[in-house]
Design an enzyme around this catalytic site. Structure first.
Site, PDB file in Angstrom:
ATOM      1  N   LEU A  64      95.156 -16.428 -14.433  1.00  0.00           N
ATOM      2  CA  LEU A  64      94.508 -17.498 -15.189  1.00  0.00           C
ATOM      3  C   LEU A  64      95.491 -18.489 -15.805  1.00  0.00           C
ATOM      4  O   LEU A  64      95.108 -19.326 -16.623  1.00  0.00           O
ATOM      5  CB  LEU A  64      93.593 -16.899 -16.266  1.00  0.00           C
ATOM      6  N   CYS A  65      96.754 -18.418 -15.409  1.00  0.00           N
ATOM      7  CA  CYS A  65      97.751 -19.387 -15.889  1.00  0.00           C
ATOM      8  C   CYS A  65      97.626 -20.691 -15.107  1.00  0.00           C
ATOM      9  O   CYS A  65      97.420 -20.682 -13.896  1.00  0.00           O
ATOM     10  CB  CYS A  65      99.165 -18.844 -15.708  1.00  0.00           C
ATOM     11  N   HIS A  66      97.780 -21.787 -15.814  1.00  0.00           N
ATOM     12  CA  HIS A  66      97.770 -23.096 -15.164  1.00  0.00           C
ATOM     13  C   HIS A  66      99.108 -23.333 -14.472  1.00  0.00           C
ATOM     14  O   HIS A  66     100.156 -23.005 -15.034  1.00  0.00           O
ATOM     15  CB  HIS A  66      97.566 -24.207 -16.202  1.00  0.00           C
TER      16      HIS A  66
ATOM     17  N   MET B 280     103.950 -17.938 -21.224  1.00  0.00           N
ATOM     18  CA  MET B 280     103.857 -17.029 -20.083  1.00  0.00           C
ATOM     19  C   MET B 280     105.007 -17.251 -19.106  1.00  0.00           C
ATOM     20  O   MET B 280     105.531 -16.297 -18.522  1.00  0.00           O
ATOM     21  CB  MET B 280     102.509 -17.179 -19.377  1.00  0.00           C
ATOM     22  N   GLU B 281     105.405 -18.502 -18.940  1.00  0.00           N
ATOM     23  CA  GLU B 281     106.530 -18.808 -18.051  1.00  0.00           C
ATOM     24  C   GLU B 281     107.825 -18.213 -18.601  1.00  0.00           C
ATOM     25  O   GLU B 281     108.639 -17.668 -17.843  1.00  0.00           O
ATOM     26  CB  GLU B 281     106.648 -20.318 -17.864  1.00  0.00           C
TER      27      GLU B 281
ATOM     28  N   ASP C 160     117.162  -4.159  -9.955  1.00  0.00           N
ATOM     29  CA  ASP C 160     117.212  -4.067  -8.496  1.00  0.00           C
ATOM     30  C   ASP C 160     118.646  -4.032  -7.980  1.00  0.00           C
ATOM     31  O   ASP C 160     118.972  -3.249  -7.095  1.00  0.00           O
ATOM     32  CB  ASP C 160     116.461  -5.240  -7.870  1.00  0.00           C
TER      33      ASP C 160
END
Length: 162
Positions: free
Chosen positions: A75-77, A113-114, A128
């Site tokens: 739901l992130c733009h 969020m980014e 990793d």
């Protein structure tokens, strides 16, 4: 704090309509940590990891993570980011590495969020690249430390530990 914005009156998930919001400068800073064995820390610090420049690759991965957030979080733009700055801090005392990311845009929705995604992807890349020598690394304390801009105004985490 207001209600959950990603659900409509019927309780169905939806992407928030930001069309009527004012465009402003948006900034978010997030931070996280990966703890590891002293020998793993030394490999990173000394640039001796078999897979190469761990923090250099993790920096690029973090930037890519910020750019791809809308592809990962439903739901992130999708946003046109104007800046993604990634900093790694080596911490002998842990031992481990802190990742701090600042993301900026000029738009109608924030970039928290980014910033969070960038930190996680950067730290996952460290994992990793070093897992062959240390599978017990722990990613921890990932959080938004500060956000600026938008209708809700500026916010800064109360604790100053990170």
């Amino acid at each position: 704090m207001s209600g959950l914005t990603h659900f409509d009156a019927s309780g169905h998930a939806h992407m928030v309509d930001v069309g009527g919001k004012q465009e402003t400068q948006r900034i978010a800073i997030a931070r996280g940590t990966i703890r590891m064995l002293p020998a793993t820390f030394a490999l990173i610090r000394d640039g001796k990891a078999k897979k190469g420049d761990v923090l250099g690759v993790a920096r690029i991965a973090a930037i890519q993570g910020a750019k791809r957030t809308a592809d990962l979080i439903p739901l992130c733009h999708p946003l046109a980011l104007t800046r993604v700055a990634v900093d790694f801090e080596l911490d002998d005392a842990l031992p481990g590495v802190h990742c701090v990311v600042q993301v900026e845009t000029f738009g109608r929705t924030g970039v928290e969020m980014e910033a969070l995604t960038a930190v996680q992807v950067g730290l996952l890349t460290v994992y990793d690249m070093c897992k062959a020598v240390d599978r017990g690394m722990v990613i921890t304390d990932v959080s938004v430390r500060e956000k600026r801009g938008g209708k809700s105004g500026d916010w800064k985490a109360e604790d100053t530990a990170g």
